[in-house]
Design an enzyme around this catalytic site. Structure first.
Site: not given
Ligand code: MIG
Length: 805
Positions: A420, A423, A494
């Site tokens: 997670d 990015e 999300d």
């Protein structure tokens, strides 16, 4: 054209190298080269010199073309072109008038000199991907721009994880991996862009055929599909690289794209089961309680997830010893009960005091963190507080990280890694992350950002393989880039507990599939906000047909496990999750197909009905493989919905009911009943769907006890079976059997041949026939017993014919 647009200038010189052709102009150059799989690679430079080609997405050893004709269970065989497995086919080149052409297999690029422009064609076919303008733009001409002709009736698919409709026409999109939080019930039309992952590949599709463009630049590439007659892509780089994937069908394009960027290897069977997650099951007792409830309540499940709160102060590769005092024992107990524990691992490494945290100490000593241009370590704020970020573009750093992953799995008996915040998400502390440099300072952040997660996943994959070289590593990633399919599954970050996000998951996931990423899903029930019983019921009905099936929610929202909304919703979740488990051999077969050809698992109807315009922007239905059509309820209060059934005969799904079933002949729209406990699910006539008996987790399934469910019509199933866990299949340990169904006016015949592979066949096979009452059956002409439309046949490795009337 904006005033700052500059063309490449006048053509000057053509250089014909052995493996490529370069045309130089006064302000730039174009290079054309043959690529594996019958594609052509184009490089457009805003300088006259072309630097060496480099790509993190295109593997130096391309994926082989499908080795068997086994393009699985489709009524008409996929027209997958054989790709040249060994490097590039030599270009055949010839000059012609004011231009020049380069040919690779069937694909010709026609280069026109004045002005410089390219167009492409397949043998005797019309021109496609026709340039209307080439050049650079921006204050310093920093963006290389390609503009190509768009025709009426052409639709745009792909671009990976994007908001919007299946057809991307009418929107602009940017590739920049970003952590985003959509506060509002933004529906499909929501304009949030970019999201977490970048797949700069798209398909242009019309009733006449398909072609694809893969823009092989990791920089922040932009796409503009807002114009009537042309589309544009551009990259802020000296050179824009793109591949032309000639098609001419959608399956061809995906095969060509994945020949370049790789295919997803076979997943471990357990990863296709149901996954239960939440942010967070934050103590041993809580994890044990959730696992026990899943079993007590007969909700089949394989994955149990550990979100960030298992860590000691969010330090990666540590456990909070108070809340998880015996993680190894916990993992062992979960495994004994058929659960696979998966832990989250974020990239941010806590900046800690000297000798307080090994991972940070090692990272500093080993020079493993990204730095600013002035050489100082980049720090940003993420969960652990002030954090440093591994330089995953650097081989030594990947090896270091892989070592930690290997140790993590080995020490605690874990089965999967969840990446997670990759990015990477970060609130800058030491200066803007855009000033950071990667690969030991060689690569600016703007060129490295979009492949950061890809390189992290590769390091993780290596570590998992080091732990168990015969395993099939499972990584779930949020951020990604083209090529990620070879190492990871992806979920779309999300989302929220809004009906609109259930609806928008369909086009988003279908387009990911059309971007070479087959193993995808969104959080079932929605991540942000409070779900409701009705929403969870409807989302689970749809979500059991997502390739990746996980229920997950935020730490500030109400609980969302299948039983938390009372017995009615629980029963619905159980019913559909049980159906997924019974359908696992069908699903596994589709993953086998993906591993062979790059075909998506969850497909838009256009994949199978490419000439039917009704399918071209059909957003609220999808296919799971060629035989199941899913039309979920996507809004509250509905107990019926319109369903489009394309050409051919369809049955409403009703395993368990025998005799004559009503059927519907498409193309047609119908209103399908859908009380809360029913999903409109249809099966194609001629389908052969393998199913296993229900079990509560994949390791408890009796996989020798398969039933082939047959609906009268014409169809083929290449039934693929292996151990579902190891790499033994690569050594031939699999069993692949081709079944064919043929129907006539008063009966159905099933033929099958000798299985391929060295794996012994299951001892016997059951066939259950639907849609017709079966009174008698003959195997190779001899009568055999029929009970409840079902016959059992012993396996003997030979060819057979089964006829029922
Ligand atoms: O800042 O780990 O998308 O699935 O539960 C939030 C906590 C960080 C974002 C992920 C979500 C996960 C959450 N994470």
């Amino acid at each position: 054209m904006p005033s700052t647009f500059r063309s490449l200038g006048d053509f000057q010189l053509l250089t014909d190298h052995d493996d490529r052709v370069v045309a130089t102009a006064s302000r730039g150059a174009i290079e054309i080269a043959p690529a594996p799989g019958g594609a052509l690679r184009v490089r457009l430079s805003r300088r006259k010199r072309l630097p060496k080609y480099h790509s993190l997405a295109v593997s130096p050893s391309p994926a082989a073309a499908p080795s068997t004709a086994a393009s699985a269970s489709t009524s008409a065989p996929l027209s997958v072109r054989s790709a040249s497995a060994q490097g590039t086919a030599a270009a055949r080149k010839r000059g012609r008038g004011g231009g020049f052409s380069v040919v690779n297999e069937n694909l010709t690029a026609q280069l026109q000199f004045d002005p410089l422009a390219l167009s492409f064609s397949l043998k005797r076919g019309p021109a496609f991907a026709v340039d209307v303008a080439l050049g650079a733009r921006g204050e310093r001409s920093e963006r290389v721009v390609v503009r190509k002709m768009l025709r009426p009736g052409e639709h745009i698919y792909g671009l990976g994880e994007k908001t919007g409709w299946l057809d991307k026409r009418g929107r602009k999109y940017k590739m920049r991996n970003s952590d985003v939080w959509l506060e509002h019930p933004a529906g499909i039309g929501n304009a949030t862009d970019p999201l977490y992952a970048s797949f700069p590949v798209f398909v242009v599709h019309s009733a006449k055929g398909s072609y694809g463009i893969f823009v092989d630049n990791a920089e922040f590439v932009e796409f503009d599909f807002t114009h009537e007659d042309w589309y544009e892509f551009s990259a802020p780089a000296d050179v824009l690289n793109y591949y032309v994937l000639p098609g001419p069908t959608l399956p061809d394009v995906l095969c060509q794209y994945t020949t370049l960027t790789g295919r997803m290897p076979l997943p471990a069977l357990w990863t296709l089961g149901f996954h239960q997650c939440r942010w967070s099951y934050a103590s041993e007792a809580e994890v044990r309680r959730v696992a026990a409830e899943l079993r007590q309540r007969d909700i089949p499940a394989d994955g149990i997830w550990f979100d960030i709160d298992y860590m000691d102060g969010f330090r990666v590769f540590t456990w909070d010893k108070k809340r998880f005092p015996r993680p190894k024992q916990l993992a062992a107990d979960l495994s004994a009960d058929g659960f696979h524990p998966i832990t989250i691992v974020d990239p941010g490494v806590k900046v800690d005091d000297a000798n307080a945290y090994r991972v940070y100490d090692e990272g500093r000593t080993g020079d493993h963190f990204i730095k600013h241009s002035n050489g100082e370590e980049y720090n940003g704020k993420v969960w652990p507080g002030r954090s440093a970020f591994p330089d995953f573009h650097r081989a030594e750093t990947r090896a270091w990280w892989a070592g930690h992953v290997r140790g993590w799995l080995a020490d605690f008996g874990l089965n999967g890694i969840w990446n997670d915040m990759n990015e990477p998400a970060s609130t800058d502390l030491t200066g803007p992350i855009l000033d950071a440099r990667h690969d030991s300072g060689k690569l600016p952040h703007a060129s490295a950002r979009n492949t950061y997660a890809l390189q992290m996943a590769r390091a993780t994959y290596d570590g998992m393989l080091q732990h168990d070289p015969d395993s099939r590593p499972f990584i779930l990633t949020r951020a990604a880039f083209s090529g990620a399919q070879t190492v990871a599954a992806l979920w779309c970050g999300d989302n929220h507990s809004h009906w609109e996000h259930l609806a928008s998951s369909l086009p988003m996931l279908m387009n990911l599939g059309l971007s070479g990423m087959p193993f995808v899903g969104v959080d079932i029930g929605g991540f942000g906000g409070d779900s409701s019983g009705e929403l969870l019921a409807r989302w689970t009905q749809a979500g059991v047909f997502y390739p990746f099936c996980r229920n997950h929610t935020h730490n500030q929202t109400r609980a969302q496990e299948p039983w938390t909304f009372g017995p009615e919703v629980e029963a619905i979740c159980r019913k559909y999750l049980s159906l997924r488990y019974q359908l696992l051999p069908y699903l596994y077969n589709l993953f086998y197909e993906a591993s062979q050809t790059g075909a998506p698992v969850m497909r838009p109807l256009a994949w199978h009905y490419p000439k039917d315009p009704v399918t071209f922007n059909l957003n609220d239905q999808f296919m799971l493989g060629p035989n199941l059509l899913i039309a979920p309820i996507l809004a509250p209060g509905l107990t019926a919905r319109a369903v489009y059934l394309p050409k051919g005969r369809w049955y409403r799904w009703s395993v368990g009911q025998f005799g004559k079933l009503p059927y519907i002949d498409g193309p047609t729209h119908l209103i399908a009943d859908a009380p809360l406990d029913e999903l409109p699910l249809f099966v194609r006539a001629g389908a052969i769907i393998p199913m296993w008996p229900l079990a509560q987790h994949t390791s408890a399934i009796d996989r020798d006890d398969a039933t082939l469910h047959v609906w009268p019509g014409e169809g083929v199933l290449d039934f693929y079976e292996d151990d579902g866990a190891t790499r033994a299949y690569a050594r031939g340990d699999y069993c692949l059997t081709r079944f064919k169904v043929i129907a006539d006016s008063d009966g159905v015949a099933v033929h099958w041949g000798r299985p391929k592979g060295t794996r012994p066949e299951r001892p016997s096979l059951r066939f259950t026939f639907h849609g017709l009452p079966v009174a008698a059956a003959r195997l190779d002409g001899k009568p055999i017993i029929v009970r409840q439309n079902t016959v059992r046949v012993k396996a003997d490795g030979q060819k057979h014919e089964l006829v029922v009337r």
